[in-house]
Write a protein that holds these residues in place. Structure first.
Motif, PDB file in Angstrom:
ATOM      1  N   SER A  33       0.824  -1.212   0.000  1.00 34.97           N
ATOM      2  CA  SER A  33       0.000   0.000   0.000  1.00 34.97           C
ATOM      3  C   SER A  33       0.856   1.259   0.000  1.00 34.97           C
ATOM      4  N   LEU A  34       1.998   1.220   0.689  1.00 36.37           N
ATOM      5  CA  LEU A  34       2.893   2.378   0.661  1.00 36.37           C
ATOM      6  C   LEU A  34       3.347   2.670  -0.762  1.00 36.37           C
ATOM      7  N   VAL A  35       3.551   1.600  -1.546  1.00 35.04           N
ATOM      8  CA  VAL A  35       3.991   1.763  -2.931  1.00 35.04           C
ATOM      9  C   VAL A  35       2.844   2.222  -3.825  1.00 35.04           C
ATOM     10  N   ALA A  36       1.679   1.576  -3.666  1.00 30.73           N
ATOM     11  CA  ALA A  36       0.564   1.811  -4.586  1.00 30.73           C
ATOM     12  C   ALA A  36      -0.224   3.078  -4.274  1.00 30.73           C
ATOM     13  N   GLU A  37      -0.208   3.522  -3.005  1.00 32.28           N
ATOM     14  CA  GLU A  37      -1.046   4.659  -2.599  1.00 32.28           C
ATOM     15  C   GLU A  37      -0.212   5.704  -1.853  1.00 32.28           C
ATOM     16  N   PRO A  38       0.795   6.275  -2.513  1.00 35.54           N
ATOM     17  CA  PRO A  38       1.671   7.222  -1.798  1.00 35.54           C
ATOM     18  C   PRO A  38       0.966   8.491  -1.352  1.00 35.54           C
ATOM     19  N   ALA A  39      -0.123   8.864  -2.016  1.00 31.19           N
ATOM     20  CA  ALA A  39      -0.835  10.080  -1.631  1.00 31.19           C
ATOM     21  C   ALA A  39      -1.817   9.842  -0.492  1.00 31.19           C
ATOM     22  N   LEU A  40      -2.088   8.580  -0.187  1.00 27.72           N
ATOM     23  CA  LEU A  40      -3.082   8.262   0.841  1.00 27.72           C
ATOM     24  C   LEU A  40      -2.433   7.991   2.188  1.00 27.72           C
ATOM     25  N   TYR A  41      -1.402   7.155   2.204  1.00 22.86           N
ATOM     26  CA  TYR A  41      -0.810   6.713   3.469  1.00 22.86           C
ATOM     27  C   TYR A  41       0.436   7.532   3.791  1.00 22.86           C
ATOM     28  N   ARG A  42       0.493   8.024   5.027  1.00 23.03           N
ATOM     29  CA  ARG A  42       1.614   8.855   5.463  1.00 23.03           C
ATOM     30  C   ARG A  42       2.613   8.096   6.313  1.00 23.03           C
ATOM     31  N   VAL A  43       2.268   6.842   6.750  1.00 21.02           N
ATOM     32  CA  VAL A  43       3.133   6.116   7.676  1.00 21.02           C
ATOM     33  C   VAL A  43       2.658   4.666   7.722  1.00 21.02           C
ATOM     34  N   ALA A  44       3.560   3.755   8.151  1.00 25.20           N
ATOM     35  CA  ALA A  44       3.172   2.348   8.255  1.00 25.20           C
ATOM     36  C   ALA A  44       3.921   1.661   9.393  1.00 25.20           C
ATOM     37  N   GLY A  45       3.199   0.764  10.078  1.00 25.41           N
ATOM     38  CA  GLY A  45       3.784  -0.145  11.061  1.00 25.41           C
ATOM     39  C   GLY A  45       3.681  -1.555  10.499  1.00 25.41           C
ATOM     40  N   ILE A  46       4.825  -2.189  10.243  1.00 23.78           N
ATOM     41  CA  ILE A  46       4.865  -3.434   9.477  1.00 23.78           C
ATOM     42  C   ILE A  46       5.516  -4.528  10.316  1.00 23.78           C
ATOM     43  N   TYR A  47       4.774  -5.597  10.575  1.00 26.15           N
ATOM     44  CA  TYR A  47       5.272  -6.711  11.384  1.00 26.15           C
ATOM     45  C   TYR A  47       5.583  -7.922  10.500  1.00 26.15           C
ATOM     46  N   ARG A  80      10.627  -5.392  -5.104  1.00 23.05           N
ATOM     47  CA  ARG A  80      11.024  -4.806  -6.388  1.00 23.05           C
ATOM     48  C   ARG A  80      10.644  -3.333  -6.486  1.00 23.05           C
ATOM     49  N   ARG A  81       9.628  -2.912  -5.753  1.00 24.49           N
ATOM     50  CA  ARG A  81       9.148  -1.524  -5.856  1.00 24.49           C
ATOM     51  C   ARG A  81       9.535  -0.687  -4.634  1.00 24.49           C
ATOM     52  N   ALA A  82      10.488  -1.204  -3.839  1.00 24.78           N
ATOM     53  CA  ALA A  82      10.839  -0.524  -2.590  1.00 24.78           C
ATOM     54  C   ALA A  82      11.303   0.913  -2.820  1.00 24.78           C
ATOM     55  N   SER A  83      11.954   1.176  -3.945  1.00 22.08           N
ATOM     56  CA  SER A  83      12.469   2.528  -4.197  1.00 22.08           C
ATOM     57  C   SER A  83      11.360   3.560  -4.375  1.00 22.08           C
ATOM     58  N   ARG A  84      10.107   3.089  -4.549  1.00 23.38           N
ATOM     59  CA  ARG A  84       8.987   4.021  -4.705  1.00 23.38           C
ATOM     60  C   ARG A  84       8.397   4.479  -3.364  1.00 23.38           C
ATOM     61  N   VAL A  85       8.821   3.845  -2.271  1.00 25.36           N
ATOM     62  CA  VAL A  85       8.264   4.188  -0.956  1.00 25.36           C
ATOM     63  C   VAL A  85       8.700   5.602  -0.577  1.00 25.36           C
ATOM     64  N   ARG A  86       7.749   6.394  -0.097  1.00 21.19           N
ATOM     65  CA  ARG A  86       8.034   7.763   0.324  1.00 21.19           C
ATOM     66  C   ARG A  86       7.649   8.017   1.776  1.00 21.19           C
ATOM     67  N   ALA A  87       6.785   7.189   2.339  1.00 23.33           N
ATOM     68  CA  ALA A  87       6.293   7.433   3.693  1.00 23.33           C
ATOM     69  C   ALA A  87       7.180   6.747   4.728  1.00 23.33           C
ATOM     70  N   PRO A  88       7.341   7.321   5.901  1.00 27.00           N
ATOM     71  CA  PRO A  88       8.105   6.682   6.973  1.00 27.00           C
ATOM     72  C   PRO A  88       7.451   5.364   7.408  1.00 27.00           C
ATOM     73  N   PHE A  89       8.274   4.433   7.887  1.00 24.17           N
ATOM     74  CA  PHE A  89       7.743   3.149   8.334  1.00 24.17           C
ATOM     75  C   PHE A  89       8.683   2.527   9.353  1.00 24.17           C
ATOM     76  N   VAL A  90       8.160   1.552  10.071  1.00 26.03           N
ATOM     77  CA  VAL A  90       8.967   0.705  10.947  1.00 26.03           C
ATOM     78  C   VAL A  90       8.636  -0.741  10.608  1.00 26.03           C
ATOM     79  N   ILE A  91       9.675  -1.571  10.465  1.00 28.43           N
ATOM     80  CA  ILE A  91       9.517  -3.014  10.290  1.00 28.43           C
ATOM     81  C   ILE A  91       9.982  -3.695  11.564  1.00 28.43           C
ATOM     82  N   MET A  92       9.164  -4.646  12.055  1.00 30.49           N
ATOM     83  CA  MET A  92       9.463  -5.396  13.272  1.00 30.49           C
ATOM     84  C   MET A  92       9.533  -6.873  12.912  1.00 30.49           C
ATOM     85  N   GLN A  93      10.683  -7.520  13.171  1.00 31.78           N
ATOM     86  CA  GLN A  93      10.977  -8.834  12.616  1.00 31.78           C
ATOM     87  C   GLN A  93      11.579  -9.774  13.663  1.00 31.78           C
TER      88      GLN A  93
END
Length: 665
Positions: free
Chosen positions: A522-536, A579-592
Motif C-alpha cells: 500500500s505504501l507503494v501503490a497509494e503514496p498520496a493516501l498513506y503517510r506512515v506504516a507499522g509493518i510486522y 522490487r518496488r521498494a524505491s517508490r516508498v516515500r512514507a516513513p515506516f517501521v519493520i518489526m521482525q
C-alpha cells in the motif's frame, strides 16, 4: 456507524493522538495470553494457555473441582506442537479420569511425553535424530498406543518435509528404539491426525497436496482398521477438486456415520456421510460453520448426546448453537459474538468466548435436561480491564471501485477524560489482518484500544480474500494478492474520509505477516493516501518466497494468490514490494523475529537495502528467539511503543512516556 461512546462532562480538550490512557503496552501484550486446545477430562476442563510474560511458554492448565485453575506441568514445560509451523492439537487425556494421565508435545524438543499424576513426564517418542527435528500433533488413543500425525523436517528451514500417520507405544519403548514406532499410513503430502470410529473399525483423516491449500481442495480419506492394528487400503469418501473439508468427526451413537465440515455449495456447512457413502447437508445456510484449517486438529463442531451437534456459525461472527437431528438450529442466548475452541463431554460444551464488551474467557454451557434454557458458567458480567476506555466498534460495509462490498470493523477514538477541538478530525490507522485467508474479530482488543484511547482511530479491514463471507468473497483475492487487498483497504480509508470520520492528511496503515505485505504494498501503490506504516514480520519478496524462501506448508500458497510459476512471473514482479521498494516515500517501521521461518528476516533486510537514496525515514527492529508472531511481552511492548512514537512524529503529536523511536534515512 460506530460511536465514540460517552465522554465525561469534565473532559479536557486535547488534540487527537496526545490523549493519555491507562491502557499500557503491557496490558495490550497481556491480551496475547491465548487460551487454546480445550478438552474435557472427566468433569474438568483443561486447556493450553500461551503466556507472554513467561517468555511465550504454553502452559497446560486444568480447572479443578474446587474451581481453581492449576498449571499441570510447571514452568519447565511448554505444551506446543510446531507442525506446519502454525501448530496443531498438542495434548490428549488418556482417559475420562484425570488419574489416567495424558500425553503432550513439548515445545522445546517437540518430543511426545507421557505424564501420570505424581510422576515426572517421560518421553514416548524417539530422539529427533535429525538437526531439523520431528514434530507430532493431533493424538488419538487406541489401546496401548497413541496414533497421531508425525512431521519429519529434513532441513532446518522446514522446506523439505515428510509426513505420516504413526502409532507411538505408551510404554515408552519408542523413546530409545525408533523402530518401535509403527507407520500406519500416508495418503497426501499434508494430512491431519487420524480420527478413529467409536467401534475402532475405521479411521478417517483429511489430506491435500501442493499446490492446494486446505481452504482450496482437500480430501477425506477412510481406511478399515484390521484386528492386528494395521490399516487396509484407504479410499476417498468426501472432498475433491474445488471442495474444502476442514474437520471430520464420527457420530458417537450411529455406527459408520461421519460428520464433515465442507463447502461444496460455497459455504462451510456440516454434512453427514452415511455407512454406504450417502451424503446430505444437515443445515444448508449461507453462513460459515467453521474456519480455514490453519492448525491441525482445530474443531468448530462436536457431536453431543442424542444425535445433536454443538456448532459455531455466522457471517463475520461465530455464535454458539445446537444443531438438532431434524436440521433445526438453536442459538445459545449470550452476549458473546465469537465462540471457538469447542470441547464437550456430550452434555456440556466449553469454549472460548468473547464479545464487543466481553473479554475472552472460558465459558461452560450446561444443557441440563430439567431446564428450558442452557446455563452459562461463569455467568456473564465480568468487566474487561479499563472498560470505560475501550472503543465502541461497529461492523460497517464500504464499496470498492468495482462496486463490491468491503466489510470493516470501525473503532473511533474514545477516552472518557479527553475530547478534541470542534472541527478536528482524528488520525486513522488502517489495519490489515494476516493470513491472508483468515479474518479479524469484533471483540475486546486492548491492542486496538491502545491506539483509540490515545485519540487514534483504527479500522480493521476484511478485504476481499477474507474468510467468514463465503468462498466467493475469499476467492476475490485469487491471483490478485497485492491488488485486491490494497484496493479494498484504500477504499475503506477513503470511505472514512468521505463520511467525515478521518483526517485525510493523517492516514496510516499497519499489519503483520500477510497484513505486513498489504501495508508495504500500500505504501507503494497509494503514496498520496498513506503517510506512515507499522509493518510486522512481512512477506516482501514473493519470487524468493516461492523458491525455497519459506516453510513447506505455505511453499505453494502463492500459486493461488498470485498465479502459477513461471507463467505468472511477470505478475509476481509487478506486485512485489521488494522490487518496488524505491517508490516508498512514507516513513515506516519493520518489526521482525530473527527465528522466523515463515517470512525470513532476509526479506526485510533486502527491502531496506533497496530503498535507495530517497531519504525515507525508517526503523528496523529485530527480536532474538521470536518466530512468526511475537510471543514475549517484551517484544510486543517494544513494538507498540515504536509504532506510537512513529505515528506521533508523522502525525504531529507527543506521546507522553513513550520512548522516541530513532529513525534512519
Amino acid at each position: 456507524m460506530a460511536t465514540s461512546g460517552l465522554v465525561a462532562a469534565t473532559a479536557r480538550t486535547v488534540p487527537y493522538g496526545a490523549w493519555t490512557s491507562p491502557i499500557t503496552a503491557a496490558e495490550a501484550a497481556a491480551d496475547g495470553a491465548r487460551v487454546e486446545w480445550l478438552g474435557f477430562v472427566g468433569d474438568q476442563v483443561w486447556w493450553t494457555e500461551l503466556r507472554p510474560e513467561e517468555g511465550g511458554r504454553s502452559a497446560l492448565v486444568g480447572r479443578l473441582p474446587d474451581g481453581t485453575a492449576a498449571d499441570l506441568l510447571g514452568a519447565g514445560w511448554s505444551v506446543r506442537s510446531r507442525v506446519i509451523e502454525y501448530g496443531g492439537r498438542p495434548w490428549l487425556a488418556l482417559g475420562a479420569d484425570p488419574s489416567a494421565g495424558f500425553v503432550f508435545t513439548n515445545g522445546g524438543d517437540q518430543r511426545v511425553y507421557r505424564c501420570a499424576p505424581g510422576a515426572d513426564p517421560a518421553p514416548i517418542s524417539p530422539e529427533p535424530g535429525l538437526p531439523a527435528g520431528i514434530r507430532y500433533a493431533d493424538f488419538a488413543r487406541v489401546g496401548e498406543e497413541v496414533w497421531c500425525l508425525r512431521e519429519t523436517l529434513l532441513d532446518p528451514a522446514g522446506t523439505e518435509v515428510r509426513r505420516a500417520l504413526v502409532a507411538l507405544p505408551l510404554d515408552g519403548s519408542a523413546a530409545g528404539d525408533p523402530g518401535a514406532v509403527r507407520v500406519l499410513g500416508t495418503s497426501h503430502h499434508l494430512m491431519t491426525g487420524p480420527k478413529v470410529s467409536p467401534d475402532g473399525r475405521q479411521v478417517a483423516w483429511i489430506g491435500w497436496n501442493h499446490p492446494d491449500m486446505p481452504w482450496d481442495t482437500t480430501e477425506v480419506m477412510c481406511a478399515p482398521v484390521r484386528p492386528d492394528g494395521l490399516w487396509g487400503p484407504p479410499r476417498r469418501i468426501a472432498g475433491g477438486p474445488g471442495v474444502s473439508v476442514g474437520q471430520v468427526e464420527w457420530a458417537p451413537d450411529r455406527p459408520g456415520v461421519l460428520y464433515v465440515l465442507s463447502d461444496p455449495d460455497g459455504w462451510w456447512n456440516i454434512h453427514e456421510i452415511g455407512p454406504e457413502g450417502e451424503s446430505r447437508c444437515l443445515c444448508p445456510r449461507a453462513e460459515e460453520f467453521g474456519e480455514p484449517l490453519w492448525r491441525i486438529g482445530a474443531r468448530w463442531f462436536l457431536p453431543a448426546d442424542d444425535g445433536r451437534l454443538f456448532v459455531v456459525h455466522g457471517t463475520g461472527e461465530r455464535r454458539l448453537a445446537v444443531l438438532h437431528p431434524d436440521g433445526s438450529l438453536r442459538d445459545v442466548p449470550s452476549p458473546y459474538t465469537e465462540w471457538a475452541q469447542l470441547a464437550t463431554d456430550g452434555r456440556q460444551v466449553a469454549g472460548t468466548a468473547a464479545g464487543p464488551r466481553q473479554p475472552p474467557s472460558i465459558v461452560l454451557v450446561d444443557f441440563d435436561a430439567s431446564s428450558d434454557a442452557p446455563s452459562l458458567h461463569p455467568p456473564v458480567g465480568a468487566e474487561p480491564r479499563h472498560a470505560d476506555w475501550l472503543p465502541y466498534g461497529s461492523h460497517e460495509v464500504f464499496r470498492n471501485k468495482d462496486g463490491e462490498d468491503v466489510h470493516a470493523f470501525v473503532y473511533l477514538p474514545h477516552n472518557p477524560r479527553f475530547t478534541a477541538s470542534e472541527g478536528e478530525l482524528p488520525p486513522f490507522l488502517v489495519q490489515a489482518h494476516g493470513g491472508p485467508t483468515t479474518r479479524s474479530q469484533l471483540v475486546v482488543d486492548h491492542e486496538i484500544a491502545y491506539f483509540t484511547s490515545r485519540g487514534i482511530g483504527v479500522v480493521d479491514v476484511q478485504y476481499g480474500g477474507s474468510t467468514g463471507f463465503g468462498r466467493l468473497y475469499r476467492e476475490r483475492l485469487r491471483g490478485n494478492w497485492g491488488v485486491v487487498d490494497v484496493r479494498d483497504c484504500a477504499a475503506v480509508a477513503r470511505g472514512l474520509v468521505a463520511r467525515g470520520l478521518a483526517d485525510p492528511a493523517r492516514i496510516g496503515i499497519r499489519g503483520g505477516s500477510a497484513g505486513g505485505w498489504t501495508a508495504a504494498a500500500s505504501l507503494v501503490a497509494e503514496p498520496a493516501l498513506y503517510r506512515v506504516a507499522g509493518i510486522y514480520y512481512p512477506l516482501l519478496d514473493p519470487e524468493d518466497w516461492r523458491d525455497r524462501g519459506t516453510h513447506d506448508f505455505e511453499s505453494r500458497y502463492l500459486e493461488s494468490l498470485l498465479g502459477p510459476w513461471p507463467q505468472a512471473a511477470g505478475h509476481y514482479a509487478r506486485v512485489s514490494p521488494l522490487r518496488r521498494a524505491s517508490r516508498v516515500r512514507a516513513p515506516f517501521v519493520i518489526m521482525q523475529g530473527l527465528d522466523d521461518t515463515v517470512t525470513p528476516p532476509v526479506q526485510a533486510e533486502r527491502f531496506i537495502e533497496r530503498l535507495g537514496g530517497g531519504g525515507v525515514p525508517h526503523a528496523y527492529l529485530t527480536f532474538e528467539a521470536e518466530q512468526h508472531g511475537f510471543c514475549t511481552a517484551e517484544a510486543i511492548m517494544t513494538c507498540l511503543h515504536a509504532e506510537l512514537s512513529l505515528y506521533g512524529q508523522v502525525f504531529g503529536f507527543e506521546s507522553p512516556g513513550v520512548p522516541r523511536l530513532e529513525l534512519s534515512s
